[in-house]
Design an enzyme around this catalytic site. Sequence first.
Site, mmCIF file in Angstrom:
data_model
loop_
_atom_site.group_PDB
_atom_site.id
_atom_site.type_symbol
_atom_site.label_atom_id
_atom_site.label_comp_id
_atom_site.label_asym_id
_atom_site.label_seq_id
_atom_site.Cartn_x
_atom_site.Cartn_y
_atom_site.Cartn_z
ATOM 1 N N TYR A 59 13.351 31.867 2.407
ATOM 2 C CA TYR A 59 13.118 33.309 2.326
ATOM 3 C C TYR A 59 11.995 33.718 3.274
ATOM 4 C CZ TYR A 59 11.283 37.710 0.500
ATOM 5 O OH TYR A 59 10.802 38.989 0.387
ATOM 6 N N LYS A 107 12.214 36.161 6.670
ATOM 7 C CA LYS A 107 11.435 37.391 6.814
ATOM 8 C C LYS A 107 10.568 37.346 8.073
ATOM 9 C CE LYS A 107 11.234 40.475 4.429
ATOM 10 N NZ LYS A 107 11.998 41.752 4.482
#
Length: 284
Positions: free
Chosen positions: A124, A128
Amino acid sequence: MEKILVLGKDGQLGRALQAISKQGDWKFIDKDTLNLYETETILGKLEREDFDVLINCAAYTAVDKAEDESEIAQRINGAALAPIAEACRMKKAILIHLSTDYVYGEVLPVPLREDAETNPQSIYGQTKLSGEEAVRSILDRHIIIRTSWLYGSEGHNFLNTMLKLGATQDKFQVVYDQVGAPTFVEHLAGAIVDIVKMNISHFGTFHYSNEGVCSWYDFAQAIFELTGKEVEIEPVNTDKFPTKAKRPNYSVLDKQKIKDTFGIHIPYWRNGLRACLHKMNKLK
C-alpha cells in the site's frame, strides 16, 4: 469562480467535502463514473470535464489486502495518477492529491518533515509513493497532502471499530507501540476547502494531521472516556496482532509547512475526536 472536481465521492474524505462545500462550483465523481483501475480511460474522461482544481480522494485503501492484490493497488494508487496529472497539465489545472504516512519506513521518534526519507514497508505504501512520484514528474501545479490515522463518523475506521467492540465486549486489547496522530476527516476537509478558496501560488508536498501525539491505545482510551463506556483495555505490542502489511511504528507528521504556507489552524486530536463523537451523539 473556480470549478472544482473531486474524485472519490463515496469515501470518508469525499463525503466530508460534500458536506462542507456548500458554496462554489463543485462536482463529485464516484468510481462508477471514473474507475481508476481502468487507467486507459482516465485521460479521455477527464478531458471532457471542466475544472480548474481537481481533488483526488480516490484510492485503494485496503492495506492488508493490497499485499495480495498488488497489481490492483498499483493501478489505482500509482498508475492512475499519470493520466490524472496529465489531464490537469493539459487544462492548466491544479491537482490536490491525498497521500499517506505509509510512504515512510522505520524512523527516529521525531515528527516527520515532508523532506524526510521515504521507505514504504508495505505494498500500500509503495503504491501511494508511486502515485506521488507520477504527479511530481508530470505536473508542477500540484499539492500533495500526506495524512494519517483518518477517521470520521461513517465508514470503516478505528473509531467505529472501537465503538462496535465496546458495544459487545467489556475487555479487549489494543496496541500501544504504534504512535501517530488521529485525524478527524472533517478537519482535513475544512483545510482543503480553505486552500481551494485561496489564490493558490504555492505547490509541493505538505502534511496534515490533527495536532498532538498518541498511540492507538491512547486513542481507544480517549474514545471510551468521552463516550462514558466502561471498557477495560489492555495495552499490547504489535506482534499480538500480526497483519500481512507492516504498519509504521512512528508516523507523527510535522505540519509546520502547511501552517506557514496557507495560514491553516490545526485542531488538537482530542478536540477532533470530541467533535466527531458530538456529531454522532455519542458524547457522555
